[in-house]
Design an enzyme around this catalytic site. Structure first.
Site, PDB file in Angstrom:
ATOM      1  N   ARG A 239      -6.540  -5.458  20.441  1.00 17.68           N
ATOM      2  CA  ARG A 239      -5.886  -6.733  20.153  1.00 17.68           C
ATOM      3  C   ARG A 239      -4.982  -7.225  21.272  1.00 17.68           C
ATOM      4  O   ARG A 239      -4.958  -8.403  21.590  1.00 17.68           O
ATOM      5  CB  ARG A 239      -5.076  -6.599  18.876  1.00 17.68           C
ATOM      6  CG  ARG A 239      -5.975  -6.424  17.689  1.00 17.68           C
ATOM      7  CD  ARG A 239      -5.204  -6.153  16.438  1.00 17.68           C
ATOM      8  NE  ARG A 239      -6.134  -6.165  15.317  1.00 17.68           N
ATOM      9  CZ  ARG A 239      -5.791  -5.902  14.074  1.00 17.68           C
ATOM     10  NH1 ARG A 239      -4.541  -5.595  13.793  1.00 17.68           N
ATOM     11  NH2 ARG A 239      -6.689  -5.946  13.121  1.00 17.68           N
TER      12      ARG A 239
ATOM     13  N   LEU B  24       0.825  -1.218   0.000  1.00 18.81           N
ATOM     14  CA  LEU B  24       0.000   0.000   0.000  1.00 18.81           C
ATOM     15  C   LEU B  24       0.851   1.257   0.000  1.00 18.81           C
ATOM     16  O   LEU B  24       0.620   2.173  -0.788  1.00 18.81           O
ATOM     17  CB  LEU B  24      -0.915   0.002   1.219  1.00 18.81           C
ATOM     18  CG  LEU B  24      -2.087  -0.963   1.149  1.00 18.81           C
ATOM     19  CD1 LEU B  24      -2.869  -0.915   2.446  1.00 18.81           C
ATOM     20  CD2 LEU B  24      -2.999  -0.630  -0.022  1.00 18.81           C
ATOM     21  N   ALA B  25       1.861   1.306   0.894  1.00 23.17           N
ATOM     22  CA  ALA B  25       2.673   2.518   0.986  1.00 23.17           C
ATOM     23  C   ALA B  25       3.541   2.683  -0.259  1.00 23.17           C
ATOM     24  O   ALA B  25       3.667   3.785  -0.794  1.00 23.17           O
ATOM     25  CB  ALA B  25       3.538   2.470   2.244  1.00 23.17           C
ATOM     26  N   GLY B  26       4.126   1.591  -0.737  1.00 16.69           N
ATOM     27  CA  GLY B  26       5.002   1.653  -1.900  1.00 16.69           C
ATOM     28  C   GLY B  26       4.245   2.004  -3.171  1.00 16.69           C
ATOM     29  O   GLY B  26       4.640   2.906  -3.918  1.00 16.69           O
TER      30      GLY B  26
ATOM     31  N   ARG C  24      -1.288  -1.317  17.691  1.00 18.87           N
ATOM     32  CA  ARG C  24      -2.047  -0.762  16.577  1.00 18.87           C
ATOM     33  C   ARG C  24      -3.496  -1.212  16.661  1.00 18.87           C
ATOM     34  O   ARG C  24      -3.764  -2.377  16.917  1.00 18.87           O
ATOM     35  CB  ARG C  24      -1.449  -1.213  15.245  1.00 18.87           C
ATOM     36  CG  ARG C  24      -2.226  -0.700  14.047  1.00 18.87           C
ATOM     37  CD  ARG C  24      -1.569  -1.054  12.736  1.00 18.87           C
ATOM     38  NE  ARG C  24      -1.543  -2.474  12.456  1.00 18.87           N
ATOM     39  CZ  ARG C  24      -2.602  -3.190  12.108  1.00 18.87           C
ATOM     40  NH1 ARG C  24      -3.792  -2.632  12.022  1.00 18.87           N
ATOM     41  NH2 ARG C  24      -2.475  -4.474  11.863  1.00 18.87           N
TER      42      ARG C  24
ATOM     43  N   GLU D 292       4.340   0.170   7.400  1.00 25.10           N
ATOM     44  CA  GLU D 292       4.726  -0.660   8.539  1.00 25.10           C
ATOM     45  C   GLU D 292       6.227  -0.599   8.813  1.00 25.10           C
ATOM     46  O   GLU D 292       6.678  -0.839   9.932  1.00 25.10           O
ATOM     47  CB  GLU D 292       4.290  -2.115   8.294  1.00 25.10           C
ATOM     48  CG  GLU D 292       4.420  -2.991   9.540  1.00 25.10           C
ATOM     49  CD  GLU D 292       3.991  -4.439   9.308  1.00 25.10           C
ATOM     50  OE1 GLU D 292       3.501  -4.755   8.208  1.00 25.10           O
ATOM     51  OE2 GLU D 292       4.158  -5.252  10.232  1.00 25.10           O
TER      52      GLU D 292
ATOM     53  N   HIS E  56      -1.831 -10.850  17.166  1.00 27.69           N
ATOM     54  CA  HIS E  56      -3.239 -10.780  16.785  1.00 27.69           C
ATOM     55  C   HIS E  56      -4.014 -11.907  17.445  1.00 27.69           C
ATOM     56  O   HIS E  56      -3.616 -13.056  17.397  1.00 27.69           O
ATOM     57  CB  HIS E  56      -3.359 -10.892  15.255  1.00 27.69           C
ATOM     58  CG  HIS E  56      -4.684 -10.445  14.755  1.00 27.69           C
ATOM     59  ND1 HIS E  56      -5.832 -11.160  14.984  1.00 27.69           N
ATOM     60  CD2 HIS E  56      -5.056  -9.352  14.056  1.00 27.69           C
ATOM     61  CE1 HIS E  56      -6.853 -10.510  14.431  1.00 27.69           C
ATOM     62  NE2 HIS E  56      -6.398  -9.410  13.862  1.00 27.69           N
TER      63      HIS E  56
END
Lengths: 637, 250
Positions: free
Chosen positions: A330, A43-45, A435, A425, A266
């Site tokens: 979480r 997503l970030a890249g 998170r 991340e 998680h």
């Protein structure tokens, strides 16, 4: 070393706008003179590569997968948060900011988190415009659901495949720029090291994963969007190729590494089934909207779930945390699962699992509604376990999932190496010690679409455009180091496979640096990990050559870095004499057994400096200042 | 708990793209029915490494059925015997009673073998690049609720968008057509109002690119739909054909 976070002054709500105005701009016609290297296509890249290319920069984009569309962001299931307040339930930018700061147990930067909440709404707009098929209501507007750690409904989703759809949206924008020639995309290419010239990040050395060819790329700035380091633990919910090597190599070249002990475990994963296990599969947290978590009240109760009467079940989350119930964050859900299993009340053959039960949801909503909401997750569960969750409760257990820690970055997302920016991340910046669900997608896209396009301009405008020849001696030196490392590994010809050694590291980390930690265990881990590292460099066995597709070699190179990073995780956990979020020290608990922070002594971000192989790293501190939020004991009761 | 299995594996080995390749047989004993097929392959590779042999290269990443990286043909079936399931999610219990498994890569001209079971699916990215997007730059978007989309259209678009780009449709098709893959993307955007402005251009360009990449034509055999791990409907291909004809007629 004095860490300057470059947080703009002024009221919280005005900081980002003020900063954007103050940043220098690169003239539209000059953007094409700059080359930016983006490592990673998650997503970030993908979002940063596409956005920067649209602005006119030349982008070189690298990924280890065979296609940019396969980065591990794709596996995020549940959703993405935004402060739209479409449900009219009292949400706001401030509330999303506050929930995220509180959820992170007050170990993140106010200014970064506020900016994240501010741009969250733009992400939803952007994704809808790209054709991301979010779930909708009959009126044609977007649907939403609630997630752990929030009392409003602000999570947007595309069935159980939100990460996939958002990534494919970013990927489509990226493919458009590839076609236009503004992004040069190289797939099946792995970054092996960072090239620094005159103190600035100027490029990367890479290995072609098909031919083994080493090749350097140079430019005006480097962006790492290479994800987290959960796979240090061997078993995690990360994809099997996810690794920390890009970030770790940057760390070795001078980028400080922050809060490595902050890893998220998680609560809802499918339990381990045997030694063959290669990864753990997550069941979306959204299941906790309707599923009820319980274990038998009696220890060692091995009756099948349906033979245990209601009165003999302990819905421990609902009982202990009445206002959040099954939707506690979480870290709390994971720790409580471990606690009941430690008490001997775990279920399934291994006793290392708790039930997540949909019987009441099916009665209340009907099977069709449950199928529409969670059908694909139920199918996935059945495929893996051979059990039908419509008829018997799911068995779940916590697993390593996400790393809140990462490369230290300032407000501009720039590391301590000028010209090296770190997104998503891979950086440490927004989630503190824990998170919240549906916030990873939000952060990855916020960084890529709406932060880096501005902040990188400020840097580039200052330094001006200049090219570096890939034949420069500084480049050749780094290439040679990478080549030597590969040859060294291939020449060991020992007796243990990469997986065998990785499992040893993973076991140490899980046992002593996992869900609950203490001084003695951490000291043991710090003793044991160097031994495993030594074993690796003496006894690893990689067959085949470096001049071809060789996955064992790829994995060996990544493991070598995990073996160093693993020790730093333990050191950081030992240093942090408090419990906060995902970092739980058994010496530091409240009377009720919850995490007990020490705000007087630990309201800081650790930032470790690499001091050489087998040398103790040096810790620097960035003190966290809370101007706008009052630090309180986190309570979800 | 069912019993462990003993298997003879016949696996395609090919040193690189230039090598002719051949089948090699391996024995795997005491395989747990609860491990996944790829975990069984991991175990084989551990064994081969200990025997100083090169592991069998195969692609996989998320191992939870969403990234689309894995893909093998087992006993002639793309992604193995289980419907609507990627290779990584097929567990050994599905092969109960069998003693011999043949394992091959995706076989089609458009996906050259790189090594053993690893193929190059770059052609699918090229199809996407030809028009699989809505041309909007970051920062230009109106408020998400400015665009209303009927739930039915949105759900159908999501059905199509669920494609993971694994290439099983191509591997299963006797003509090696990429029609299901291409149609899924064209359909997603054709069903949504956001995709309207570029609808014709997109269909024309993506279908043309599919031909350029060397994929075959669709002859409505439906093998693609049967092999698709995400159950993408073949009705998308009908939609793609209508979109394409519409684009050609102007």
């Amino acid at each position: 070393m004095k860490l300057d976070s470059k947080i703009p002054s002024g009221p919280l709500a005005k900081k980002w706008d003020k900063h954007k105005f103050e940043l220098k701009l690169v003239n539209p016609a000059n953007k094409r003179k700059y080359t930016i290297i983006v490592v990673g296509t998650g997503l970030a890249g993908a979002s940063s590569a596409a956005s920067l290319a649209e602005m006119g920069y030349n982008v070189i984009n690298l990924c280890i997968n065979d296609s940019a569309r396969r980065a591990h962001s794709i596996a995020a299931q549940g959703g993405i948060n935004a402060a739209k307040n479409y449900p009219n339930d009292g949400d706001s930018v401030w509330r999303l900011f506050y929930d995220t700061i509180k959820g992170g147990d007050y170990r993140s930067r106010e200014a970064n988190v506020y900016r994240l909440a501010q741009v969250s709404n733009n992400i939803i707009d952007q994704a809808v415009a790209q054709g991301v098929p979010f779930a909708r209501e009959y009126g044609g507007l977007l649907a939403h659901r609630s997630f752990g750690g929030a009392q409003v409904s602000r999570t947007f989703y595309a069935r159980g495949q939100t990460g996939q759809q958002l990534l494919l949206g970013a990927y489509s924008a990226q493919m458009r720029q590839v076609k236009l020639g503004k992004i040069k995309l190289y797939t099946r290419v792995e970054m092996l090291d960072l090239i620094k010239i005159d103190g600035r990040a100027r490029g990367v050395v890479t290995r072609n994963l098909v031919t083994g060819e080493l090749k350097s790329f140079t430019g005006d700035a480097v962006i790492l969007a290479t994800g987290g380091y959960g796979n240090a633990f061997y078993l995690s919910t990360n994809a099997v190729n996810s690794n920390a090597s890009a970030a770790w190599r940057a760390h070795r070249r001078g980028a400080l590494f922050s809060n490595p002990c902050m890893v998220q475990i998680h609560p809802t994963c499918i339990p381990v089934s045997g030694d063959h296990q290669s990864k753990l599969t997550l069941m979306s947290e959204s299941l906790r909207n309707d599923g009820r978590v319980w274990v038998p009240k009696k220890k060692g109760d091995k009756r099948p779930a349906n033979e245990i009467p209601e009165s003999e079940r302990d819905y421990y989350l609902e009982n202990k945390y009445p206002s959040f119930g099954n939707l506690v964050p979480r870290d709390i859900a994971s720790r409580n699962a471990k606690e009941v299993c430690d008490e001997g009340r775990g279920v399934g053959a291994s006793g290392l699992a708790v039930y997540l039960d949909f019987e009441d949801a099916i009665k209340r909503l009907g099977k069709d509604v449950v199928t529409e909401k969670y059908g694909n997750l139920f199918e996935m569960y059945e495929r893996i376990t051979d059990e039908n969750p419509y008829k018997q409760p799911m068995r779940i257990f916590p697993a390593i999932h996400y790393s809140m820690g990462g490369v230290w970055v300032d407000y501009n997302l720039q590391s301590t190496i000028p010209g090296l920016f770190v997104l998503g991340e891979a950086n440490f910046s927004d989630h503190g010690a824990n998170r919240l669900g549906a916030s990873a997608l939000m952060q990855g896209l916020a960084d890529g679409y709406f932060v880096i396009p501005y902040t990188i301009g400020g840097f580039l405008a200052k330094v001006g455009a200049s090219a570096i020849n890939t034949d420069a001696p500084e480049v050749k030196d780094v290439e040679k180091e990478a080549k030597d490392r590969i040859e060294r590994i291939l020449n060991i010809k020992g007796n243990k496979t990469v997986h065998e050694i990785h499992k040893e590291l993973g076991l140490i980390l899980w046992n002593y640096v996992g869900m609950s930690r203490n001084k003695k265990g951490l000291e043991k881990a710090i003793q044991e990990i160097p031994k495993v590292r030594e074993e690796f460099w003496k006894n690893v066995k990689v067959t085949g050559s470096g001049a071809e597709l060789n996955k064992s070699l790829e994995e060996a190179l990544r493991l070598a870095d995990f073996l160093e990073l693993g020790e730093l995780i333990a050191r950081d956990a030992l240093m942090r004499e408090e419990s906060c979020g995902g970092h739980f020290r058994t010496e530091h608990i409240t009377e009720e057994g919850e995490a007990k922070r020490d705000d007087n002594n630990f309201t800081f971000v650790s930032a470790w400096e690499y001091k050489g192989e087998n040398q103790e790293p040096e810790m620097h501190k960035e003190n966290l200042e809370f101007e706008f939020v009052e630090l309180t004991q986190r309570s979800y009761k | 708990m069912s019993e462990n299995m003993n298997l003879k594996l016949k696996i395609w080995r090919q040193k690189n793209a230039g090598d002719k390749g051949r089948f090699v047989e391996y024995d795997m004993e005491n395989v747990s029915p609860d491990e996944s097929f790829l975990e069984m392959m991991d175990e084989l590779n551990e064994k081969l490494t200990h025997d100083n042999l090169e592991p069998v290269e195969f692609d996989s990443d998320c191992r939870e059925g969403i990234c689309g990286t894995c893909g093998l043909v087992v006993n002639g079936e793309a992604h193995g015997p289980l419907r609507a399931t990627t290779m990584c999610q097929v567990h050994m219990r599905e092969f109960k009673g069998m003693t011999k498994l043949t394992v091959e890569p995706w076989r089609t001209k458009a996906f050259p073998v790189l090594k053993d079971l690893v193929v190059d699916r770059g052609a699918l990215d090229k199809i996407q690049q030809a028009g699989g997007y809505i041309s909007i730059n970051t920062g230009n978007a109106p408020d998400a609720h400015a665009i209303q989309v009927p739930k039915e259209a949105s759900d159908l678009a999501m059905d199509a968008a669920a494609c993971i780009g694994c290439g099983a449709c191509v591997a299963a098709c006797p003509n090696a057509s990429a029609s299901l893959f291409t149609a899924a993307k064209i359909s997603q955007f054709a069903l949504l109002p956001q995709g309207g402005p570029e609808r014709k251009r997109r269909a024309a360009q993506m279908v043309t690119q599919m031909d350029i990449e060397g994929f075959g034509d669709c002859s409505n055999l439906g093998e693609c739909e049967a092999a698709c791990p995400k159950e993408i409907s073949i009705s998308n291909i009908a939609r793609m054909k209508r979109e394409f004809v519409g684009a050609m007629l102007g």
